[in-house]
Scaffold this motif. Structure first.
Motif, short mmCIF file in Angstrom:
data_model
loop_
_atom_site.label_atom_id
_atom_site.label_comp_id
_atom_site.label_asym_id
_atom_site.label_seq_id
_atom_site.Cartn_x
_atom_site.Cartn_y
_atom_site.Cartn_z
N LYS A 1 -18.15 2.18 0.46
CA LYS A 1 -18.80 2.70 -0.74
C LYS A 1 -18.61 4.21 -0.80
N PRO A 2 -17.99 4.71 -1.84
CA PRO A 2 -17.84 6.17 -1.96
C PRO A 2 -19.17 6.86 -2.25
N VAL A 3 -19.34 8.04 -1.70
CA VAL A 3 -20.58 8.78 -1.87
C VAL A 3 -20.87 9.05 -3.34
N HIS A 4 -19.84 9.42 -4.11
CA HIS A 4 -20.06 9.77 -5.52
C HIS A 4 -20.56 8.58 -6.33
N LEU A 5 -20.19 7.34 -5.94
CA LEU A 5 -20.68 6.16 -6.66
C LEU A 5 -22.17 5.95 -6.40
N ILE A 6 -22.60 6.10 -5.15
CA ILE A 6 -24.02 5.93 -4.84
C ILE A 6 -24.83 7.04 -5.49
N PHE A 23 -31.04 -1.87 2.37
CA PHE A 23 -31.27 -2.86 3.41
C PHE A 23 -30.00 -3.21 4.18
N PHE A 24 -28.85 -2.77 3.72
CA PHE A 24 -27.58 -3.01 4.40
C PHE A 24 -26.88 -1.66 4.54
N ALA A 25 -27.40 -0.84 5.44
CA ALA A 25 -27.01 0.57 5.49
C ALA A 25 -25.56 0.80 5.86
N GLY A 26 -24.99 -0.08 6.67
CA GLY A 26 -23.60 0.12 7.07
C GLY A 26 -23.42 1.45 7.77
N SER A 27 -22.49 2.26 7.31
CA SER A 27 -22.22 3.54 7.95
C SER A 27 -23.16 4.65 7.46
N GLY A 28 -24.08 4.32 6.54
CA GLY A 28 -25.05 5.32 6.10
C GLY A 28 -24.65 6.08 4.85
N THR A 29 -23.81 5.51 4.02
CA THR A 29 -23.35 6.19 2.81
C THR A 29 -24.51 6.55 1.88
N THR A 30 -25.48 5.66 1.77
CA THR A 30 -26.61 5.93 0.87
C THR A 30 -27.38 7.16 1.31
N ALA A 31 -27.63 7.28 2.60
CA ALA A 31 -28.32 8.47 3.11
C ALA A 31 -27.52 9.73 2.81
N HIS A 32 -26.21 9.64 3.00
CA HIS A 32 -25.32 10.77 2.71
C HIS A 32 -25.43 11.16 1.24
N ALA A 33 -25.40 10.17 0.37
CA ALA A 33 -25.46 10.43 -1.06
C ALA A 33 -26.80 11.04 -1.48
N VAL A 34 -27.89 10.56 -0.91
CA VAL A 34 -29.22 11.08 -1.25
C VAL A 34 -29.34 12.54 -0.82
#
Length: 222
Positions: A1-6, A23-34
């Protein structure tokens, strides 16, 4: 998941003070995006990342959850922001649990001996602290203030009624500790049983807190 999409999803569906759960953090892209979005618009969004410790074949990381945590740290460094987050892992209780299935006198005696040191080996003070808070109905996001007295640490948290709870998880009571605690005007205090040589010493400590308050103090030992 690209950061810019999140980031795009966050902009479209959240406000600047929301909590974003993945709930499915994976490599943590969502945290990076936030973190990136907060830096851009000075927002105060929080994130909760959930990831099962699925094993991976890697020289440095044992599980996907390890990768998630490292990604968040590196993303914060790249963005030049403080990597302010807490990491929790689901585990068994930090305290020795009574086995009700034991029936023989020998088994019960062995368990009684084990209960003399109720804390499981290898558990840290923070492990104990968060279990005490969870069992007391506090969320994991509860602000915790750390206090020091002659090299020993105790913690303060505010209860839902606005009163102060103090938690001391050291195994000995040092000079000046009680006085420092009393100066904070706590309504509830929690100590480890190991702090006291006997029940009389424990009861005297409770009376000391209640005499200072001129009212009943919730005094608990574990």
């Amino acid at each position: 998941k690209p950061v810019h999409l999140i980031k795009y999803f966050a902009i479209a569906s959240t406000s600047r003070d929301d909590i974003i759960l993945d709930f499915f953090a994976g490599s943590g892209t969502t945290a990076h995006a936030v973190m990136a979005l907060n830096k851009e618009d000075e927002g105060n969004r929080s994130y909760i990342m959930v990831q099962l410790p699925e094993p991976v074949e890697h020289e440095k990381f044992n599980t996907i959850a390890d990768i998630t945590r490292e990604r968040i740290i590196r993303a914060a460094e790249q963005l030049k922001v403080e990597p302010s987050f807490k990491y929790f892992k689901l585990d068994s209780s930090n305290f020795t649990e009574w086995n009700e299935d034991l029936t023989t006198a020998e088994e019960i005696n062995e368990q009684l001996e084990a209960m003399l040191n109720p804390i499981k080996e290898g558990r840290t003070q923070l492990d104990l602290l968060y279990e005490v808070l969870l069992k007391g109905g506090f969320p994991l996001t509860t602000p915790i203030k750390k206090h020091n007295c002659k090299g020993k640490t105790f913690y303060g948290v505010e209860r839902s009624d606005g009163e102060l709870l103090l938690i001391y998880l050291e195994t000995e009571i040092v000079d000046g500790l009680v006085e420092q605690m009393l100066s904070l005007n706590p309504k509830q205090v929690i100590f480890l049983d190991e702090c006291f040589q006997n029940d009389v010493e424990k009861k005297n400590m409770q009376y000391e807190f209640e005499e200072f308050h001129h009212t009943k103090v919730e005094f608990t030992s574990i």
